[in-house]
Design a protein around this motif. Structure first.
Motif, short mmCIF file in Angstrom:
data_model
loop_
_atom_site.label_atom_id
_atom_site.label_comp_id
_atom_site.label_asym_id
_atom_site.label_seq_id
_atom_site.Cartn_x
_atom_site.Cartn_y
_atom_site.Cartn_z
N LYS A 149 -7.36 -6.22 10.17
CA LYS A 149 -7.13 -5.68 8.82
C LYS A 149 -7.68 -4.25 8.75
N ALA A 150 -6.88 -3.33 8.18
CA ALA A 150 -7.34 -1.93 8.04
C ALA A 150 -8.62 -1.87 7.23
N ILE A 151 -9.52 -1.01 7.61
CA ILE A 151 -10.78 -0.68 6.95
C ILE A 151 -11.84 -1.78 7.05
N THR A 209 0.83 -1.20 0.00
CA THR A 209 0.00 0.00 0.00
C THR A 209 0.87 1.25 0.00
N ILE A 248 -7.03 5.89 1.97
CA ILE A 248 -5.87 6.78 2.21
C ILE A 248 -6.04 8.06 1.39
N THR A 275 -1.68 -5.07 -3.29
CA THR A 275 -2.15 -3.85 -2.62
C THR A 275 -3.64 -3.97 -2.34
N GLU A 290 -9.20 -1.37 -0.63
CA GLU A 290 -9.89 -0.54 0.38
C GLU A 290 -8.91 0.41 1.07
N GLU A 291 -7.64 -0.01 1.17
CA GLU A 291 -6.66 0.85 1.85
C GLU A 291 -6.28 2.05 0.99
#
Ligand code: KIV
Ligand code: ZN
Length: 386
Positions: free
Chosen positions: A285-287, A212, A248, A240, A243-244
């Motif tokens: 996990k992010a998001i 990412t 961002i 990648t 969603e990240e």
């Protein structure tokens, strides 16, 4: 300040689907492709048509179904692959062929056994052939992350002349540091003649957990397409995460970069891909992880209850998550307990809350999480004692 549009090239159905255990049948691929179109991705990489009859049929069916997004088929710089992919994409409203060859010294010497000039000739011939079928031709320089920048620029310039519309610069092995990958993109943007006629694309793998960060460094240095997958699925440590990168760019509007993604569909799209690929999403996990909007320590819970933004940079509604959650554990404080008790019908004065909190801590020390049923039972006991 004007905002530049970053194209989202989703390769969940190609780079993601090639992962062991993630195999999808045609109906599942069609379902995901439909959801990707609703999500607003610009390009769906539907598969690698020459790899199997099943993948050929799936790419053909996705091409027939998809009207808004570009549908892309992967090939090697091999005549049979290109002809097969062109045939699979015949019914597409917006077809794209994605062809390429390894360019790093390691790939040239040990995999392809080609000199740099021979690889360049193969690349140009592949793009010319692809261009005889479709207008939109993307070229990938496999292992560009470890390719000498001068040679990479030479290859890019040659395939551009042959008609490539998109230049994909993959960090195939996830080797680069963000600064290094960003500098590579900038070098190409500054040194490839005719680059203004093409789109530079990032395609970053996650072997060092930098996919990412590298993709963002790429767009901050001139790339205008990001290749990515839902939940970051992809070869080895993955690709990648779509969603990240989307969030961002949205969280940092001063970068002047945004995508056309409908972020409110991120949670449901992530869940669909996870379910159909039988690939659980890690809780942190992010998001899209189960804990992405869950708060468990007393200090954080107190802040969240007073003002959500003290501990959340994203409103969960913006990514399709119903609400933040306060998880009751032995690390929770009185504020969190009072908040949850109120939600389930108990409005306690301070002394009663203190008594309930003491019983709550005893229970929370014995189990991982205290849920509503536990609280109802606990309130019965506190009443009996009172
Ligand atoms: O990682 C990679 O280099 C790829 C290419 C085939 C685009 O997936
Ligand atoms: Zn890849």
């Amino acid at each position: 300040m004007s905002t530049d549009r970053i194209q989202i090239f989703d390769t969940t159905l190609r780079d993601g689907e090639q992962v062991p255990g993630c195999k999808l049948n045609q109906a599942e691929k069609l379902t995901i492709a439909r959801q990707l179109e609703a999500l607003g991705v610009d390009v769906i990489e539907a598969g690698f048509p020459a790899s199997s009859p099943g993948d050929f049929a799936a790419v053909r069916a996705i091409a027939a179904q998809t009207r808004e997004a570009t549908v892309c088929g992967l090939t090697r710089a091999v005549e049979h692959d290109i002809r097969t992919a062109a045939e699979a994409l015949r019914g597409a409203a917006r077809p794209r062929l994605h062809t390429g060859i390894g360019t790093s010294a390691l790939h040239l010497n040990f995999k392809l056994h080609l000199s740099p000039d021979q690889a360049l000739e193969r690349a140009v011939a592949a793009v010319r052939l692809a261009k005889s079928f479709v207008e939109d031709v993307e070229f990938y320089a496999e292992d560009a992350g470890r390719t000498d920048n001068e040679y990479l620029a030479r290859v890019c310039e040659a395939v551009l002349k042959a008609g490539a519309t998109v230049l994909n610069i993959p960090d195939t092995t996830g080797y680069c540091l963000p600064q290094e990958y960003g500098a590579k993109i900038k070098y190409l943007a500054d040194n490839v003649r005719g680059i203004e006629r093409a789109t530079l694309s990032t395609h970053c793998h996650n072997d060092l957990g930098l996919a990412t960060a590298n993709s963002i460094a790429g767009v901050m240095n001139g790339a205008r397409q990001i290749e990515c997958t839902l939940n970051g699925v992809g070869e080895r440590a993955g690709n990648t995460a779509l969603e990240e990168v989307v969030m961002i760019l949205r969280q940092h509007p001063y970068l002047g970069l945004d995508t056309g993604i409908n972020a409110r569909l991120l949670a449901e799209t992530s869940a669909l891909v996870s379910h159909l690929m039988c690939m659980p999403v890690q809780a942190n996990k992010a998001i899209v992880g189960a804990n992405a909007f869950a708060h468990s320590s007393g200090i954080h819970q107190d802040g969240i209850i007073k003002h959500r933004e003290t501990y959340e940079i994203i409103n969960p509604h913006d990514v399709g998550v119903a609400d933040s959650s306060i998880v009751l554990t032995a690390r929770s404080g009185r504020a969190a307990l009072a908040y949850r008790l109120q939600k389930i019908g108990y409005d306690l004065e301070k002394p009663a809350l203190n008594a309930a909190y003491a019983s709550f801590l005893q229970l929370a020390d014995r189990q991982r999480e205290v849920v509503n049923e536990d609280l109802h039972r606990l309130m019965e006991e506190v009443k009996v004692l009172a």
